[in-house]
Design a protein around this motif. Structure first.
Motif, PDB file in Angstrom:
ATOM      1  N   GLY A 135       0.824  -1.206   0.000  1.00  0.00           N
ATOM      2  CA  GLY A 135       0.000   0.000   0.000  1.00  0.00           C
ATOM      3  C   GLY A 135       0.857   1.254   0.000  1.00  0.00           C
ATOM      4  N   SER A 136       0.408   2.259  -0.749  1.00  0.00           N
ATOM      5  CA  SER A 136       1.062   3.572  -0.700  1.00  0.00           C
ATOM      6  C   SER A 136      -0.021   4.617  -0.944  1.00  0.00           C
ATOM      7  N   ARG A 137       0.363   5.902  -0.797  1.00  0.00           N
ATOM      8  CA  ARG A 137      -0.651   6.937  -1.010  1.00  0.00           C
ATOM      9  C   ARG A 137      -1.099   6.949  -2.466  1.00  0.00           C
ATOM     10  N   ASP A 138      -0.105   7.001  -3.366  1.00  0.00           N
ATOM     11  CA  ASP A 138      -0.410   7.000  -4.815  1.00  0.00           C
ATOM     12  C   ASP A 138       0.794   6.446  -5.567  1.00  0.00           C
ATOM     13  N   GLU A 139       0.842   6.705  -6.855  1.00  0.00           N
ATOM     14  CA  GLU A 139       1.943   6.169  -7.669  1.00  0.00           C
ATOM     15  C   GLU A 139       3.291   6.790  -7.293  1.00  0.00           C
ATOM     16  N   ARG A 140       3.259   8.031  -6.763  1.00  0.00           N
ATOM     17  CA  ARG A 140       4.513   8.754  -6.553  1.00  0.00           C
ATOM     18  C   ARG A 140       5.319   8.244  -5.354  1.00  0.00           C
ATOM     19  N   ASP A 141       4.631   7.566  -4.444  1.00  0.00           N
ATOM     20  CA  ASP A 141       5.393   6.992  -3.327  1.00  0.00           C
ATOM     21  C   ASP A 141       5.319   5.451  -3.353  1.00  0.00           C
ATOM     22  N   PHE A 142       5.130   4.924  -4.564  1.00  0.00           N
ATOM     23  CA  PHE A 142       5.080   3.470  -4.778  1.00  0.00           C
ATOM     24  C   PHE A 142       6.530   2.965  -4.796  1.00  0.00           C
ATOM     25  N   LEU A 143       6.930   2.276  -3.700  1.00  0.00           N
ATOM     26  CA  LEU A 143       8.346   1.911  -3.536  1.00  0.00           C
ATOM     27  C   LEU A 143       8.780   0.804  -4.493  1.00  0.00           C
ATOM     28  N   TYR A 144       9.930   0.982  -5.095  1.00  0.00           N
ATOM     29  CA  TYR A 144      10.550   0.007  -6.003  1.00  0.00           C
ATOM     30  C   TYR A 144       9.603  -0.391  -7.148  1.00  0.00           C
ATOM     31  N   GLN A 145       8.843   0.616  -7.592  1.00  0.00           N
ATOM     32  CA  GLN A 145       7.810   0.366  -8.594  1.00  0.00           C
ATOM     33  C   GLN A 145       8.330  -0.368  -9.832  1.00  0.00           C
ATOM     34  N   GLU A 146       9.546   0.029 -10.270  1.00  0.00           N
ATOM     35  CA  GLU A 146      10.065  -0.543 -11.516  1.00  0.00           C
ATOM     36  C   GLU A 146      10.586  -1.962 -11.335  1.00  0.00           C
ATOM     37  N   VAL A 185      -0.522  -7.178  -4.999  1.00  0.00           N
ATOM     38  CA  VAL A 185      -1.828  -6.507  -4.951  1.00  0.00           C
ATOM     39  C   VAL A 185      -1.591  -5.138  -4.315  1.00  0.00           C
ATOM     40  N   VAL A 186      -1.955  -4.072  -5.013  1.00  0.00           N
ATOM     41  CA  VAL A 186      -1.601  -2.727  -4.536  1.00  0.00           C
ATOM     42  C   VAL A 186      -2.839  -1.934  -4.123  1.00  0.00           C
ATOM     43  N   ALA A 187      -2.747  -1.306  -2.952  1.00  0.00           N
ATOM     44  CA  ALA A 187      -3.820  -0.418  -2.477  1.00  0.00           C
ATOM     45  C   ALA A 187      -3.269   1.005  -2.434  1.00  0.00           C
ATOM     46  N   HIS A 188      -4.002   1.964  -3.038  1.00  0.00           N
ATOM     47  CA  HIS A 188      -3.587   3.368  -2.925  1.00  0.00           C
ATOM     48  C   HIS A 188      -4.604   4.098  -2.048  1.00  0.00           C
ATOM     49  N   SER A 189      -4.086   4.891  -1.113  1.00  0.00           N
ATOM     50  CA  SER A 189      -5.022   5.518  -0.168  1.00  0.00           C
ATOM     51  C   SER A 189      -5.332   6.973  -0.502  1.00  0.00           C
ATOM     52  N   ARG A 190      -4.639   7.590  -1.441  1.00  0.00           N
ATOM     53  CA  ARG A 190      -4.896   9.020  -1.705  1.00  0.00           C
ATOM     54  C   ARG A 190      -5.010   9.314  -3.201  1.00  0.00           C
ATOM     55  N   LEU A 191      -5.785   8.537  -3.926  1.00  0.00           N
ATOM     56  CA  LEU A 191      -5.960   8.841  -5.348  1.00  0.00           C
ATOM     57  C   LEU A 191      -7.096   9.846  -5.484  1.00  0.00           C
ATOM     58  N   PRO A 192      -6.935  10.855  -6.358  1.00  0.00           N
ATOM     59  CA  PRO A 192      -8.000  11.846  -6.485  1.00  0.00           C
ATOM     60  C   PRO A 192      -9.327  11.190  -6.898  1.00  0.00           C
ATOM     61  N   ASN A 193     -10.395  11.621  -6.257  1.00  0.00           N
ATOM     62  CA  ASN A 193     -11.749  11.134  -6.546  1.00  0.00           C
ATOM     63  C   ASN A 193     -11.936   9.629  -6.384  1.00  0.00           C
ATOM     64  N   LYS A 194     -11.094   9.021  -5.623  1.00  0.00           N
ATOM     65  CA  LYS A 194     -11.252   7.570  -5.382  1.00  0.00           C
ATOM     66  C   LYS A 194     -11.349   7.341  -3.877  1.00  0.00           C
ATOM     67  N   VAL A 237      -4.416  -1.929   2.594  1.00  0.00           N
ATOM     68  CA  VAL A 237      -4.129  -3.362   2.413  1.00  0.00           C
ATOM     69  C   VAL A 237      -5.199  -4.251   3.057  1.00  0.00           C
ATOM     70  N   GLN A 238      -5.760  -3.809   4.189  1.00  0.00           N
ATOM     71  CA  GLN A 238      -6.790  -4.602   4.858  1.00  0.00           C
ATOM     72  C   GLN A 238      -7.966  -4.852   3.915  1.00  0.00           C
ATOM     73  N   HIS A 239      -8.349  -3.762   3.152  1.00  0.00           N
ATOM     74  CA  HIS A 239      -9.486  -3.900   2.223  1.00  0.00           C
ATOM     75  C   HIS A 239      -9.141  -4.900   1.128  1.00  0.00           C
ATOM     76  N   LYS A 240      -7.921  -4.827   0.654  1.00  0.00           N
ATOM     77  CA  LYS A 240      -7.508  -5.725  -0.436  1.00  0.00           C
ATOM     78  C   LYS A 240      -7.515  -7.184   0.039  1.00  0.00           C
ATOM     79  N   LEU A 241      -7.147  -7.388   1.316  1.00  0.00           N
ATOM     80  CA  LEU A 241      -7.165  -8.759   1.845  1.00  0.00           C
ATOM     81  C   LEU A 241      -8.595  -9.313   1.805  1.00  0.00           C
TER      82      LEU A 241
END
Ligand code: FAD
Length: 689
Positions: free
Chosen positions: A576-587, A603-612, A617-621
């Motif tokens: 889980g991260s806030r959005d794509e910009r703090d997605f660790l080791y994305q590449e 499985v990735v959960a983002h917690s701060r996507l605009p309008n979403k 991670v708990q939700h994804k589980l």
């Protein structure tokens, strides 16, 4: 029995050899016992003998993992000395044998401070203490009176597990508990207030139990303090070397080719070059540093899932403020000589005041009310003395004036005195009262299979503007801002004040840290992949909690490279991260998926996507509950959780409880019991902080 002459000769020879052999062993035994005798008379490990020889009448023991229990034990000991003139021996349980504890003089009470680590475990150094307690029989400690204060975190399943276990075993052995077993809760952020409340009741009890006379606090030094005329260039003067083995006068630490010599461990760190560092976030306002430490030639070994301990130093800005607040001259060379043999030197000595403030004292971080009550004897004016007295007694006022403003010691005192110096506070009081700088731990994010000689860490930088006043200095973490300074400097990026809130002396004492080096040691953990690669693995690690899972996955990638014919179980990572910009080791993750051919899924959960809506991670589980249930119930999956102990680990635990109770059609209580059993058997492992 027909023995001929040859047989007889052979038998005699054998008998002689056996005699000689046992004789040699006996000789060894005698020599060893003689050595022990020398040891006992000069440097006894027997706690009661040491206490008696040093004419002490109170015993404080601690078992500490990260230094917090030690810090509270020392504070408690100092207060008993300053208020009641008790002669206190304060010792790490690791340093003494307790076999004769029941022989303590009848007027001596033992106060124990014990941290809990991991799954209700004793601190590493206190494991022999746990063994000692476990092997006691009823009545073994019937003469012992004790108080007990546990340091724990209620977000863990086995909250204060070590202190609770110690209490049970002590009472079963017949020892008498005075007052209640204190339980500090770091999870609720109340450790200091829990301690203050416990201490008040316990000291009242001790006053009547030991008929103590209370007087105004008076600092009683543990060391003879002296200023030396020696120049700081003297090779025997420490300029902040992590241990005295690094002093030029010792020569021992460096082999003829200039390499450091080990063994390296928690008492003697390896000064490791950071061969690569990079910023992992792209968001600008927050930072996360990836750093790679080269341990070639050090003989330091680690296993995937272990922790790296990093020994930090304080920043220029914080050092300067501290020196200014107390009117200290950083160039002064000083020595401390323990006043009795129960007291150990706190750091390499002699040293300079500047080096001690920079390298050995924890000068930032929150302060305790108790420090105010002990420092007030040296307040520069009566008015300030009264102010400190009031604040030290009023929990709410202290919280409002000091805690919520995130003030460290120098900030707080200068704030109270309107910027006037506190040069009436003696330096030797500060050295003995300010906690000592402790190593910071990081979950290793590399794999010992794919990177044997390099240790990676992934550290989020602790830095925020002061929440109360924009004019107040930012609230900064010591180690992570040091890592950031190194990263910016190593990559030739902007290190001006507009980018970095604090700056460090990156050269270190006598250039020891030059070219981006820092002292480190490795701490073994129990966070390990299942030995059978076919066993499915469920990993939950949002934020920097993903660190050890990067190590796990790199481990599996190396494994399939070496053994392409062995099939892997499912490896499911919830990140889980806030959005794509703090997605660790994305590449990196897509590469691992490719190499592991479907055995790895993220499985990735983002917690701060605009309008979403916020997704964690708990939700994804829960979204994948059927599959997760099958992996656990039918295929014996191992579960791993890493990261924030406060919110995340509990939320994830609840999600697994829900999944198991729905899958098994049992109550949540029964499902929670199952998880408890998984934890005991190592099938549900947590690395949370
Ligand atoms: P510190 O100086 O220790 O400060 C701690 C916090 O206090 C900071 O948030 C700081 O801003 C705040 N603070 C400073 N001054 C004050 C004040 N006066 N009043 C109130 N608050 C103040 N972290 C990771 O990023 N990655 C990991 O993989 C990782 N793994 C860990 C594994 C283990 C086993 C443990 C125990 C911890 C782990 N941590 C990890 C956390 C890490 O050890 C450090 O605690 C963290 O990096 C902060 O260290 P620091 O020296 O920068 O901050």
């Amino acid at each position: 029995l027909g023995l001929d002459t040859l047989d007889f000769a052979v038998l005699c020879g054998l008998a002689l050899a056996v005699c000689a052999y046992f004789g040699k062993d006996k000789l060894k035994e005698i020599l060893a016992s003689n050595n022990d005798a020398i040891k006992v008379s000069n440097d006894s490990r027997d706690i009661v003998e040491t206490l008696r020889n040093n004419d002490k009448n109170y015993l404080v023991l601690y078992g500490s993992q990260t230094g917090t229990a030690e810090d509270y034990a020392r504070k408690f000991a100092k207060e008993l000395v300053a208020k009641f003139s008790l002669r206190v021996m304060c010792a790490d349980v690791e340093s003494y044998d307790l076999q004769n504890l029941n022989e303590l003089p009848s007027n001596v009470v033992v106060s124990i401070f014990l941290s809990t680590y991991g799954e209700g475990d004793f601190p590493d150094g206190a494991v022999p203490f746990e063994d000692y307690l476990t092997n006691l029989s009823s009545g073994d400690l019937e003469n012992v009176r004790y108080t007990l204060f546990g340091l724990g975190n209620s977000t863990y399943e086995f909250f204060n597990g070590a202190a609770k276990k110690a209490n049970k075993l002590l009472s079963e052995a017949g020892a008498t508990l005075l007052g209640k077993c204190g339980e500090a809760d770091d999870g609720a952020g109340t450790t200091d207030e829990d301690y203050m409340a416990w201490k008040e009741t316990v000291t009242d009890l001790l006053k009547s139990e030991l008929a103590l006379d209370e007087h105004e606090q008076k600092f009683q030094p543990n060391f003879k303090y002296s200023v030396l005329e020696t120049s700081k260039t003297d090779p025997a003067v420490s300029l902040g070397e992590p241990t005295s083995q690094y002093l030029p006068s010792q020569q021992l630490t460096f082999s003829p080719d200039g390499r450091q010599t080990g063994p390296f461990d928690a008492t003697h760190p390896f000064v490791a070059p950071i061969v690569k560092s990079k910023e992992l976030f792209q968001c600008g306002e927050r930072n996360c540093i990836h750093a790679e430490f080269d341990v070639t030639g050090s003989n330091l070994k680690y296993s995937t899932g272990d922790h790296l301990a990093l020994w930090p130093s304080n920043s220029d800005e914080k050092v300067e403020k501290f020196l200014k607040c107390f009117g200290l001259n950083p160039e002064t060379v000083f020595e401390l000589k323990p006043l009795d043999s129960t007291i150990k030197n706190p750091f390499p000595l002699p040293t300079t005041i500047g080096a001690a403030v920079r390298h050995y004292l924890e000068i930032t971080g929150p302060i305790s009310r108790q420090l105010f009550s002990s420092i007030m004897q040296f307040a520069p004016t009566d008015e300030l003395k009264e102010r400190l007295n009031d604040l030290s007694k009023d929990k709410d006022e202290f919280a409002k004036e000091i805690t919520v403003k995130y003030l460290n010691l120098a900030d707080a005192l200068l704030y109270l005195s309107d910027g006037a110096k506190w040069d009436t506070v003696p330096w030797n009081f500060l050295v003995e009262s300010v906690p000592h700088l402790q190593p910071r731990y990081y979950s290793i994010s590399s794999s010992s299979s794919s990177e044997k000689q390099t240790i990676h860490i992934t550290a989020i930088v602790e830095n925020m503007p002061n929440p109360v006043s924009e004019k107040a200095p930012p609230v900064t973490g010591v180690a992570t801002n040091l890592l950031r300074h190194i990263q910016q400097s190593q990559n030739k990026e902007d290190i001006s004040a507009s980018t970095l809130p604090v700056h460090y002396d990156l050269s270190g004492p006598r250039d020891l840290f030059k070219s981006y080096k820092l002292p480190i040691h490795v701490r073994r953990s129990t966070f390990r992949l299942p030995s059978n690669p076919a066993t499915p693995v469920i990993m939950v690690g949002p934020g920097t909690g993903v660190a050890p899972f990067r190590g796990f996955i790199r481990d599996r990638t190396k494994f399939v490279e070496l053994q392409p014919n062995v099939s892997l179980g499912k490896h499911l990572l919830f990140y889980g991260s806030r959005d794509e910009r703090d997605f660790l080791y994305q590449e990196e993750w897509p590469e691992y998926s490719k190499k592991l051919e479907g055995a790895f899924e993220m499985v990735v959960a983002h917690s701060r996507l605009p309008n979403k809506p916020r997704s964690y991670v708990q939700h994804k589980l829960i979204e994948r509950e059927d599959e997760i249930f099958k992996l656990i119930a039918n295929e014996g999956a191992f579960i791993y959780v890493c990261g924030d102990a406060k919110g995340m680990a509990q939320g994830v635990h609840s999600a697994f409880v829900t999944i198991l109770s729905r899958g098994k059609k049992c109550t949540e209580k029964e499902a929670a019991e199952m998880i408890k059993m998984f934890k005991s058997s190592g099938k549900y492992q947590e690395d949370v902080w």
